[in-house]
Design a protein around this motif. Structure first.
Motif, PDB file in Angstrom:
ATOM      1  N   ASP A  55     -24.337  -2.996  24.212  1.00 24.10           N
ATOM      2  CA  ASP A  55     -23.403  -2.106  24.528  1.00 24.10           C
ATOM      3  C   ASP A  55     -22.451  -1.743  22.868  1.00 24.10           C
ATOM      4  OD1 ASP A  55     -23.704  -1.925  27.158  1.00 24.10           O
ATOM      5  OD2 ASP A  55     -22.498  -3.883  28.333  1.00 24.10           O
ATOM      6  N   LEU A  56     -22.525  -2.371  22.618  1.00 24.28           N
ATOM      7  CA  LEU A  56     -21.785  -2.000  21.486  1.00 24.28           C
ATOM      8  C   LEU A  56     -22.639  -1.366  20.673  1.00 24.28           C
ATOM      9  CD1 LEU A  56     -19.582  -2.020  18.941  1.00 24.28           C
ATOM     10  CD2 LEU A  56     -20.887  -3.939  17.860  1.00 24.28           C
ATOM     11  N   THR A  57     -24.082  -1.291  20.302  1.00 29.15           N
ATOM     12  CA  THR A  57     -24.992  -0.668  19.996  1.00 29.15           C
ATOM     13  C   THR A  57     -24.908   1.179  20.242  1.00 29.15           C
ATOM     14  OG1 THR A  57     -26.552  -2.502  19.314  1.00 29.15           O
ATOM     15  CG2 THR A  57     -27.360   0.163  18.858  1.00 29.15           C
ATOM     16  N   ARG A  58     -24.874   1.238  21.580  1.00 29.84           N
ATOM     17  CA  ARG A  58     -24.637   2.583  22.928  1.00 29.84           C
ATOM     18  C   ARG A  58     -23.714   3.057  22.951  1.00 29.84           C
ATOM     19  NH1 ARG A  58     -25.993  -1.175  26.732  1.00 29.84           N
ATOM     20  NH2 ARG A  58     -28.445  -1.000  27.403  1.00 29.84           N
ATOM     21  N   ALA A  59     -22.435   2.578  22.759  1.00 28.20           N
ATOM     22  CA  ALA A  59     -21.105   2.685  21.880  1.00 28.20           C
ATOM     23  C   ALA A  59     -21.331   3.742  20.912  1.00 28.20           C
ATOM     24  CB  ALA A  59     -20.314   1.908  22.350  1.00 28.20           C
ATOM     25  N   MET A  60     -21.758   3.227  20.258  1.00 30.56           N
ATOM     26  CA  MET A  60     -21.834   4.036  18.069  1.00 30.56           C
ATOM     27  C   MET A  60     -22.918   5.103  18.552  1.00 30.56           C
ATOM     28  SD  MET A  60     -22.272   0.700  16.259  1.00 30.56           S
ATOM     29  CE  MET A  60     -21.845   1.285  14.756  1.00 30.56           C
ATOM     30  N   VAL A  61     -24.124   5.326  18.878  1.00 30.31           N
ATOM     31  CA  VAL A  61     -24.874   6.230  19.218  1.00 30.31           C
ATOM     32  C   VAL A  61     -24.226   7.334  19.742  1.00 30.31           C
ATOM     33  CG1 VAL A  61     -26.717   7.070  20.219  1.00 30.31           C
ATOM     34  CG2 VAL A  61     -26.806   4.305  19.404  1.00 30.31           C
ATOM     35  N   ASP A  62     -23.608   6.496  20.922  1.00 35.55           N
ATOM     36  CA  ASP A  62     -22.425   7.777  21.908  1.00 35.55           C
ATOM     37  C   ASP A  62     -21.845   8.864  21.214  1.00 35.55           C
ATOM     38  OD1 ASP A  62     -24.783   7.768  23.973  1.00 35.55           O
ATOM     39  OD2 ASP A  62     -23.791   6.259  24.586  1.00 35.55           O
ATOM     40  N   SER A  63     -21.004   8.179  20.130  1.00 35.22           N
ATOM     41  CA  SER A  63     -19.853   8.272  19.426  1.00 35.22           C
ATOM     42  C   SER A  63     -20.366   9.997  18.143  1.00 35.22           C
ATOM     43  CB  SER A  63     -19.489   7.723  17.852  1.00 35.22           C
ATOM     44  OG  SER A  63     -20.346   6.945  17.173  1.00 35.22           O
ATOM     45  N   GLY A  64     -21.526  10.314  18.894  1.00 31.91           N
ATOM     46  CA  GLY A  64     -21.858  11.026  17.723  1.00 31.91           C
ATOM     47  C   GLY A  64     -23.004  11.799  18.821  1.00 31.91           C
ATOM     48  N   GLU A  65     -23.538  12.725  17.382  1.00 29.74           N
ATOM     49  CA  GLU A  65     -24.917  13.634  18.485  1.00 29.74           C
ATOM     50  C   GLU A  65     -25.841  12.888  17.990  1.00 29.74           C
ATOM     51  OE1 GLU A  65     -24.895  17.206  18.487  1.00 29.74           O
ATOM     52  OE2 GLU A  65     -22.964  17.268  18.797  1.00 29.74           O
ATOM     53  N   THR A  66     -27.124  12.675  18.864  1.00 28.65           N
ATOM     54  CA  THR A  66     -28.232  11.948  18.344  1.00 28.65           C
ATOM     55  C   THR A  66     -29.951  13.519  18.304  1.00 28.65           C
ATOM     56  OG1 THR A  66     -28.966  12.344  20.845  1.00 28.65           O
ATOM     57  CG2 THR A  66     -27.935  10.268  20.118  1.00 28.65           C
ATOM     58  N   ALA A  67     -30.449  13.351  17.245  1.00 35.03           N
ATOM     59  CA  ALA A  67     -31.232  14.175  17.022  1.00 35.03           C
ATOM     60  C   ALA A  67     -32.724  14.097  18.279  1.00 35.03           C
ATOM     61  CB  ALA A  67     -32.166  13.371  16.195  1.00 35.03           C
ATOM     62  N   ASP A  68     -33.404  15.261  18.554  1.00 32.84           N
ATOM     63  CA  ASP A  68     -33.375  15.204  19.171  1.00 32.84           C
ATOM     64  C   ASP A  68     -34.976  15.798  19.164  1.00 32.84           C
ATOM     65  OD1 ASP A  68     -35.063  16.164  21.755  1.00 32.84           O
ATOM     66  OD2 ASP A  68     -33.678  17.973  22.601  1.00 32.84           O
ATOM     67  N   LEU A  69     -35.928  14.946  18.833  1.00 29.19           N
ATOM     68  CA  LEU A  69     -37.191  15.221  17.974  1.00 29.19           C
ATOM     69  C   LEU A  69     -38.270  15.709  19.272  1.00 29.19           C
ATOM     70  CD1 LEU A  69     -37.383  12.037  15.932  1.00 29.19           C
ATOM     71  CD2 LEU A  69     -36.699  14.603  15.110  1.00 29.19           C
ATOM     72  N   GLY A  70     -37.756  15.983  20.544  1.00 27.05           N
ATOM     73  CA  GLY A  70     -38.625  16.416  21.376  1.00 27.05           C
ATOM     74  C   GLY A  70     -39.222  17.136  21.192  1.00 27.05           C
ATOM     75  N   SER A  71     -39.217  18.497  19.686  1.00 27.46           N
ATOM     76  CA  SER A  71     -39.894  19.179  20.306  1.00 27.46           C
ATOM     77  C   SER A  71     -41.125  19.024  18.691  1.00 27.46           C
ATOM     78  CB  SER A  71     -39.164  20.525  19.158  1.00 27.46           C
ATOM     79  OG  SER A  71     -39.191  20.107  17.863  1.00 27.46           O
ATOM     80  N   ILE A  72     -41.063  18.117  18.259  1.00 30.05           N
ATOM     81  CA  ILE A  72     -42.612  17.081  18.316  1.00 30.05           C
ATOM     82  C   ILE A  72     -43.263  16.230  18.704  1.00 30.05           C
ATOM     83  CG2 ILE A  72     -43.398  15.976  16.509  1.00 30.05           C
ATOM     84  CD1 ILE A  72     -39.848  16.542  15.404  1.00 30.05           C
ATOM     85  N   PRO A  73     -44.600  17.553  18.825  1.00 25.89           N
ATOM     86  CA  PRO A  73     -45.476  16.643  19.555  1.00 25.89           C
ATOM     87  C   PRO A  73     -45.720  15.193  19.030  1.00 25.89           C
ATOM     88  CG  PRO A  73     -46.916  18.075  18.285  1.00 25.89           C
ATOM     89  CD  PRO A  73     -45.185  18.673  18.384  1.00 25.89           C
ATOM     90  N   GLY A  74     -46.213  14.364  20.498  1.00 21.04           N
ATOM     91  CA  GLY A  74     -46.154  13.175  20.127  1.00 21.04           C
ATOM     92  C   GLY A  74     -45.422  12.381  20.495  1.00 21.04           C
ATOM     93  N   ARG A  75     -45.879  10.562  20.241  1.00 17.04           N
ATOM     94  CA  ARG A  75     -44.839   9.821  20.374  1.00 17.04           C
ATOM     95  C   ARG A  75     -44.308   9.203  18.517  1.00 17.04           C
ATOM     96  NH1 ARG A  75     -43.201   6.372  24.391  1.00 17.04           N
ATOM     97  NH2 ARG A  75     -43.535   4.214  22.737  1.00 17.04           N
ATOM     98  N   LYS A  76     -42.596   9.406  18.620  1.00 19.03           N
ATOM     99  CA  LYS A  76     -42.364   9.005  16.968  1.00 19.03           C
ATOM    100  C   LYS A  76     -42.377   7.662  16.964  1.00 19.03           C
ATOM    101  CE  LYS A  76     -41.298  12.724  18.412  1.00 19.03           C
ATOM    102  NZ  LYS A  76     -41.763  13.226  19.729  1.00 19.03           N
ATOM    103  N   VAL A  77     -42.248   7.498  15.349  1.00 18.31           N
ATOM    104  CA  VAL A  77     -41.901   6.315  15.626  1.00 18.31           C
ATOM    105  C   VAL A  77     -41.032   5.887  13.869  1.00 18.31           C
ATOM    106  CG1 VAL A  77     -44.197   5.178  14.089  1.00 18.31           C
ATOM    107  CG2 VAL A  77     -42.979   3.845  14.416  1.00 18.31           C
ATOM    108  N   ASP A  78     -40.078   4.969  13.905  1.00 15.84           N
ATOM    109  CA  ASP A  78     -39.708   5.171  12.765  1.00 15.84           C
ATOM    110  C   ASP A  78     -39.768   3.512  11.751  1.00 15.84           C
ATOM    111  OD1 ASP A  78     -37.181   5.707  10.435  1.00 15.84           O
ATOM    112  OD2 ASP A  78     -35.467   5.814  12.356  1.00 15.84           O
ATOM    113  N   LYS A  79     -38.786   3.900  10.653  1.00 19.78           N
ATOM    114  CA  LYS A  79     -39.056   2.238  10.039  1.00 19.78           C
ATOM    115  C   LYS A  79     -37.996   2.005   9.922  1.00 19.78           C
ATOM    116  CE  LYS A  79     -40.029   0.588   5.668  1.00 19.78           C
ATOM    117  NZ  LYS A  79     -38.999   1.225   4.081  1.00 19.78           N
ATOM    118  N   HIS A  80     -37.151   0.990   9.419  1.00 22.65           N
ATOM    119  CA  HIS A  80     -35.762   0.360   8.563  1.00 22.65           C
ATOM    120  C   HIS A  80     -36.034  -0.756   7.739  1.00 22.65           C
ATOM    121  CE1 HIS A  80     -31.723   0.314   7.705  1.00 22.65           C
ATOM    122  NE2 HIS A  80     -31.807  -0.885   7.854  1.00 22.65           N
ATOM    123  N   SER A  81     -35.996  -0.882   6.228  1.00 21.46           N
ATOM    124  CA  SER A  81     -35.894  -2.017   5.622  1.00 21.46           C
ATOM    125  C   SER A  81     -34.549  -1.962   5.456  1.00 21.46           C
ATOM    126  CB  SER A  81     -36.194  -1.792   4.364  1.00 21.46           C
ATOM    127  OG  SER A  81     -35.922  -2.701   3.534  1.00 21.46           O
TER     128      SER A  81
END
Ligand code: URA
Length: 441
Positions: A57-83
């Motif tokens: 719930d904390l994570t969701r509230a933080m996400v909703d504190s701003g904009e979210t990137a909409d990658l919908g115009s890029i075809p296919g499933r997108k994957v991210d990586k974080h170190s």
């Protein structure tokens, strides 16, 4: 719920509702809840922890504190990586082109280095002409065109994280698994990818020094991913010694290019193929991680992945020929050897100290906003397990001046532990954490 009540419940270890967490986070971003109340709540979280539901719930509230990137115009499933951050960690520069070369689009937002750890944006910017400030439209168009973009995060993404992180930094509340997990995952989720692969570093050069702490963080992040419907896998990897041989911005770019040309250090190649396998499998582009790693290995061997990096450099304002021609990347004026004090085998290299030496040479920053020197850093000729003769170079220091080089040579020599007997290096890949549990590797 009033803010003092929220703090009081957290302090007593009682669960908070999603609404209470949201009131606090959104109220803080709007300037309605003051620093001192949020600081008190952060300390209560540090001391009492949070349940998995509260952390999500904390994570969701933080996400909703701003904009979210909409990658919908890029075809296919997108994957991210974080170190979670380490020394010599140029993985993104190799991995993102590898995955893109296997046909899965990579729209990656990266960060800058801070403290003893490096950041992908600084490394990319050491390539002459390359920009990492792409408008949203340009970023999306580039991914649609060439399947790959790596750029800085825009300020409107997760503003709560910037504010909370700054407050944590000055109230001794950085070190908390739910706070670190929600900070990292909120940025990944707002970044818009359908699935997330996490490289959780363990050891002297990492945030998490012990395996147990890293495992706890990995589990917390995988749980958040599952809770919010973004399949997530975490791999725990060794950061007791630097990754690969190069530490420092342009030096790391050069090593990434060598790796994509088929001549990379074994640990970096192993890590990139393994993470690529996880990424390809998570979005269904490979049957499983092993099949994904094999596809990535082919993309490496055939030069397709190097071609992707070159296309990205061109699209972001650089000249790909600079990646391979002598003098194409910034070079330091002084290069000094670090001689081995005696014959033996390398038993350890203090990764944190190596990161700090590179930072001292100018490759990193102690405070946000400082500029970095793209040319300076270190190249480790010997890694854990290697044999060395007395006087043979353990590594090379690339410095701006002779006095800076001399000081760094002394510190690098002291960061090496050389022993008489043979040494078996610790495995790089330690464990894999997914929704199905923990698998030792
Ligand atoms: N990295 C992040 O992004 N956030 C933290 O809290 C710690 C490391």
């Amino acid at each position: 719920m009033r803010i003092p009540e929220i703090i009081d419940r957290q302090r007593r270890g009682l669960e908070l509702t999603a609404e209470a967490i949201r009131d606090l986070v959104i109220g803080y971003v709007r300037g309605e809840v003051p620093d001192y109340q949020v600081a008190a709540w952060l300390m209560a979280v540090c001391l009492r922890g949070m349940t998995p539901r509260e952390t999500a719930d904390l994570t969701r509230a933080m996400v909703d504190s701003g904009e979210t990137a909409d990658l919908g115009s890029i075809p296919g499933r997108k994957v991210d990586k974080h170190s979670t951050g380490g020394v010599g960690d140029k993985t993104t520069l190799v991995l993102a082109p590898l995955v893109a070369a296997c046909g899965v689009p990579v729209a990656k937002m990266s960060g800058r280095g801070l403290g003893h750890t490096g950041g992908t944006l600084d490394k990319l910017q050491s390539i002459p002409g390359v920009t990492v400030s792409l408008s949203r439209d340009r970023f999306l168009a580039q991914v649609r065109e060439i399947g790959l973009a790596v750029a800085g995060q825009t300020a409107d993404l997760v503003p709560a994280d910037g504010l909370l992180y700054a407050l944590r930094d000055v109230t001794a509340t950085v070190d908390s698994v739910p706070l670190i997990a929600s900070s990292i995952m909120s940025k990944k989720i707002a970044g818009g990818a359908d699935a997330i692969v996490l490289d959780v570093k363990v050891g002297s050069g990492a945030f998490m020094r012990s395996y147990e702490e890293a495992l706890e963080l990995a589990r917390a992040m995988v749980r958040i991913g599952e809770e919010v419907g973004r399949p997530t896998v975490a791999v725990l990897t060794n950061m007791d010694e630097p990754l690969g041989r190069a530490v420092g911005n342009a030096l790391e770019v050069a090593e990434a290019v060598e790796t994509l040309s088929g001549h990379g250090p074994a640990d970096l190649v192993e890590l990139c193929l393994s993470l690529a396998g996880e990424m390809l499998s998570l979005v269904g582009a490979a049957g499983d991680a092993a099949e994904g790693a094999a596809a990535a290995s082919t993309a490496l061997r055939t030069g397709k992945a190097l071609a992707k990096l070159e296309a990205m450099v061109r699209a972001q304002g650089g000249d790909p020929r600079d990646l391979r021609r002598p003098g194409g990347l910034p070079a330091a004026p002084v290069v000094a050897e670090v001689p081995a004090p005696e014959e033996g085998h390398v038993a350890g290299i203090d990764a944190r100290e190596i990161g700090l030496v590179a930072m001292g040479l100018g490759a990193g920053r102690a405070r946000k906003g400082e500029t970095v020197d793209p040319a300076v850093g270190l190249v480790l000729r010997k890694k854990v397990g290697d044999a060395a003769k007395a006087g043979e170079p353990l590594g090379l220091v690339h410095a701006r001046s002779a006095p800076a080089a001399e000081a760094a040579v002394r510190r690098v020599a002291a960061a090496y532990r050389v022993v008489r007997e043979r040494v078996r290096p610790r495995p790089l890949l330690l464990a894999r954490v997914s929704s199905r549990g923990v698998q030792n590797l």
